[in-house]
Design a protein around this motif. Sequence first.
Motif, PDB file in Angstrom:
ATOM      1  N   ILE A 232       0.836  -1.206   0.000  1.00  9.94           N
ATOM      2  CA  ILE A 232       0.000   0.000   0.000  1.00  9.94           C
ATOM      3  C   ILE A 232       0.870   1.255   0.000  1.00  9.94           C
ATOM      4  N   LEU A 236       0.941   4.188  -2.899  1.00  7.89           N
ATOM      5  CA  LEU A 236       0.681   5.584  -2.520  1.00  7.89           C
ATOM      6  C   LEU A 236       1.922   6.462  -2.676  1.00  7.89           C
ATOM      7  N   ASN A 237       3.003   5.899  -3.224  1.00 10.93           N
ATOM      8  CA  ASN A 237       4.270   6.621  -3.430  1.00 10.93           C
ATOM      9  C   ASN A 237       4.923   7.078  -2.131  1.00 10.93           C
ATOM     10  N   ILE A 238       4.581   6.431  -1.035  1.00  7.51           N
ATOM     11  CA  ILE A 238       5.285   6.703   0.230  1.00  7.51           C
ATOM     12  C   ILE A 238       6.660   6.069   0.173  1.00  7.51           C
TER      13      ILE A 238
END
Length: 245
Positions: A232, A236-238
């Motif tokens: 996830i 979400l590009n975290i």
Amino acid sequence: MVSQNQLFRTGPLASVLAKIGVAITGGGLILFVLAHMFGNLQVFLGPDTFNLYAYKMQHMVLLWPARIGLLALFVAHMGLVFLLTRQNSVARPVGYASYEPIQSTVASRYMLQTGIVILLFVVYHLLHFTLHRVHYPDSTVGFAAQIEYQTPPYVGQQMHNAYDMVVYSFQQPVVALVYVLAQLFLAAHLWHGGQSLFQTIGMKNENRRALLTRVGPLLAMVVLIGNCSIPIAVLLNILQASSTA
């Protein structure tokens, strides 16, 4: 000639021993799941930390004995669960005319089925991250090359960019979805298995019942959140790749 029913019909002692075997092997697998999860969560500490973790895991002295032992544990666990399921079926060849579960939960009634799904996922996981046969990112991206570790005492040590391997893999929505769905099945299995383990080995008495009943759900939620957080976070590009193609 021994019939199939006679083969699976055993006495109470054999059934108890099989249940204890399921609990012991299940406990060992739970410890592995937790260790594997906490190890993988180091991806949130950055490329250097995660790559060093992956490097140490790949160069363990007892890596292959550990893998073989884990496989034997998994096979024994599934075999014993199947044996108990088959014994229960033989003991009651004709089902209930009307069955309304009172104390059992959905998780407890489908332990064999969720176990089979987990087994299939383990095969996929090995084909993906270990053998690189399915859904593996393009070999031209940066993680495929050897990188030099930059943090003492491993400065200059050549390592694979395992961090980017994880990120590029979960950037594929299909791969991320497979992993998230698998964790839902694993959580369902742990929800019941985590608490039934203590009951089987005799620890779940009246004084500890309330506490130990919560172990399974708590364990399931910790593993679900921990393992799902990685794909996830990538979507979400975290978590972002440290190199580019």
